[in-house]
Structures are given as structure tokens and as C-alpha cells.
Design an enzyme around this catalytic site. Structure first.
Site, PDB file in Angstrom:
ATOM      1  N   SER A 198       0.745  -0.986   0.087  1.00  0.00           N
ATOM      2  CA  SER A 198       0.178   0.084   0.052  1.00  0.00           C
ATOM      3  C   SER A 198       0.758   1.309  -0.061  1.00  0.00           C
ATOM      4  CB  SER A 198      -0.771   0.085   1.267  1.00  0.00           C
ATOM      5  OG  SER A 198      -1.631   1.123   1.315  1.00  0.00           O
ATOM      6  N   TYR A 212      -2.454  -0.450  10.353  1.00  0.00           N
ATOM      7  CA  TYR A 212      -2.414  -0.927   9.035  1.00  0.00           C
ATOM      8  C   TYR A 212      -1.135  -0.526   8.349  1.00  0.00           C
ATOM      9  CZ  TYR A 212      -3.996  -1.302   4.161  1.00  0.00           C
ATOM     10  OH  TYR A 212      -4.218  -1.676   3.017  1.00  0.00           O
TER      11      TYR A 212
END
Length: 294
Positions: free
Chosen positions: A187, A200
């Protein structure tokens, strides 16, 4: 501009996403607008003929887009997904089978080491081989401030994104042969972490380290290990993250292209990294971020 050229700023929906909220893990038919996974647009060219792929988190979002693309490129595909995502998984398997490829649904939770190990075995047995492993399953949640980070939520993020990834990769690795590919969904959060996604983002940074470390070892066996780093992508995970109407309305607007991506726009990156076209690419992180730098 020629008639066949699309302006990337408005190639897909560019108006704000409407207010909505779902429970985790999120469902496709409850996501408004429904994400575009390439159902009517992806055209295959035989780049993965005869390959056997396992995709974790393959029921919806990025995973479904990759599954469609892989099948249309000639691969058989097994999907790992949570049991509560069975409806989405069934729809994805149907799309795979429409391409005359084998499609397999494997429900379970990758935080369970025994299940993750068995899922790999089952995929290899039923597909009669395994040479592409896409580690895509992930969990995220929004927090208002760091002191509001709950241990149970943090553990779910770490266990899903890290342990689930490691369990699956470790189970697949010994039997992979030269030419195999491991692809991790990292990501932009690994490089531009948001405070509301701090746990995250930490896991995504760790996944980048995993890719770079494993690529060194795996290269000696002729196995390539890479990652795709998506930016803001419209998937069922987004309305299930816990963001308010303002956050959803601005989702993806801060990219140079001015909008979030649809899952279909990532599929080509995974096909490239899985195919022989990228035979000299390993340890790389391919950004699909709408122009945001890593």
C-alpha cells in the site's frame, strides 16, 4: 487526443462517493457505486496460459479484479476468503469459470495457521499445481486518535496482514518451482502513513520488507517476489473502514489524477508481475497510486 485514448482523470467515476457504512469485511452488493472489477472491460492475451494461481482475499475488490484478469489470461484460480464473504466468492468463481478455467473457493480465516497451510495444500491439489501466489488479504479500520487504538482491533490487523501473509507464503514456498511468482498487495500507506490507519500502515511497511528480503533468497531458486502498492482504491473495504461522509466524499481526491481508482485499474499490474514479461523484476514495489509518489 485520439478516439482510443482515455483521459485518466475521468476514465472512471470522478464524483464524490456517497455516504455509506458497512460492517467488516464489506460486501460488493452493498457498496455504492459497485466497484468495477473489469467484468466487461478486461481483455486477456494468453499471458498466463496454463498457470495455477492462489489469491487470498480474492472474493471482491482488488482480489476479484486480479482473479478475472488471471482467468482471462489463461490461468486457473483458487480464492481464499472469509466464510462471510461466500456470496462474493461465488460470484468471482462464476466469472473465472465463464472463461473455461478452473475456479475454486476456499473459505476460512488466514489468521489460523492450520487453515492457511491447508488452503495452500488444497489449492495445489485441486488446481494440480501452484505457481502464482497473490497475498492480498488485509484488514484495516479507522481510529480518531492513537490513544483510541484498541488492542483487539490492532491484533486483527497484525494477525491478518502479517501472520496471514507469512503463514500462506511459508506454506507455498517449498514447492514453488523456477518461474513461480509471489505478489504481495502492499500500500501507499507503507510510505505515506495516515495517523488514522497507523497499525495498518505499519503492517504494509513490514510487507515491503518481507518482499525485499524474500526476493533475495527466492531469486536463487528462480522465484520472483514483488509487490503492488495501491493508492486509494474503491473496494468494499473502504465503506467498512469506519470513515464518515466527509472522508468518503474526499476519498482519492488528493491524488494528482484527482479521483480514487477502480479495482480493474490494478489488474494489469498483477498480470505483469505474474507473467514472463517481468522475468527480470524481483524485489520491486509497483506503485498504482494515481500519481502519488512512494
Amino acid at each position: 487526443m485520439s478516439d482510443s485514448t482515455k483521459d485518466p482523470r475521468d476514465a472512471h467515476r470522478d464524483e464524490p462517493m456517497p455516504p455509506q457504512r458497512q460492517d467488516q469485511p464489506g460486501k460488493t452488493d452493498q457498496t455504492e457505486p459497485e466497484p468495477d472489477h473489469g467484468e466487461s472491460s478486461y481483455v486477456g492475451h494468453g499471458r498466463l496460459n496454463g498457470r495455477k494461481a492462489l489469491i487470498t482475499g480474492g472474493d471482491s475488490g482488488i482480489g476479484r479484479a486480479v482473479a478475472i484478469a488471471f482467468a482471462r489470461e489463461g490461468a486457473d484460480v483458487a480464492l481464499v476468503h472469509l466464510p462471510e464473504e461466500q456470496d462474493d466468492a461465488d460470484s468471482t468463481v462464476d466469472l473465472i469459470r465463464q472463461e473455461d478455467r478452473t475456479g475454486l473457493s476456499i473459505p476460512g480465516d488466514l489468521r489460523d495457521e492450520e487453515f492457511a497451510t491447508d488452503a495452500v495444500r488444497r489449492a495445489r491439489d485441486e488446481l494440480e499445481g501452484l505457481d502464482i501466489v497473490v497475498l492480498n488479504a488485509a484488514y484495516q479500520h479507522d481510529i480518531d486518535s492513537f490513544d483510541a487504538l484498541r488492542t483487539e482491533d490492532m491484533r486483527r490487523v497484525f494477525d491478518t496482514n502479517l501472520l496471514g501473509t507469512l503463514f500462506t507464503a511459508r506454506a507455498a514456498y517449498p514447492d514453488l518451482e523456477p518461474g513461480a511468482a509471489i505478489i504481495v498487495t502492499a500500500s501507499i500507506q507503507a510510505y505515506q502513513p495516515s495517523p488514522g490507519l497507523i497499525d495498518y500502515a505499519m503492517t504494509k511497511a513490514a510487507q515491503v520488507a518481507f518482499v525485499k528480503a524474500l526476493a533475495e533468497e527466492a531469486g536463487e531458486r528462480g522465484i520472483r517476489v514483488n509487490a503492488v502498492a495501491p493508492g486509494p482504491i474503491w473496494t468494499p473495504l473502504i465503506p467498512a473502514t469506519g470513515w464518515d461522509a466527509d472522508k468518503l466524499a474526499s476519498f482519492g481526491k488528493d491524488t494528482p489524477l484527482g479521483r480514487p481508482a477502480q479495482p480493474a485499474e490494478l489488474a494489469g499490474a498483477y498480470v505483469h508481475l505474474a507473467s514472463d514479461e517481468s522475468s527480470y523484476t524481483s524485489g520491486a514495489v509497483l506503485a498504482v497510486t494515481g500519481g502519488k509518489p512512494l
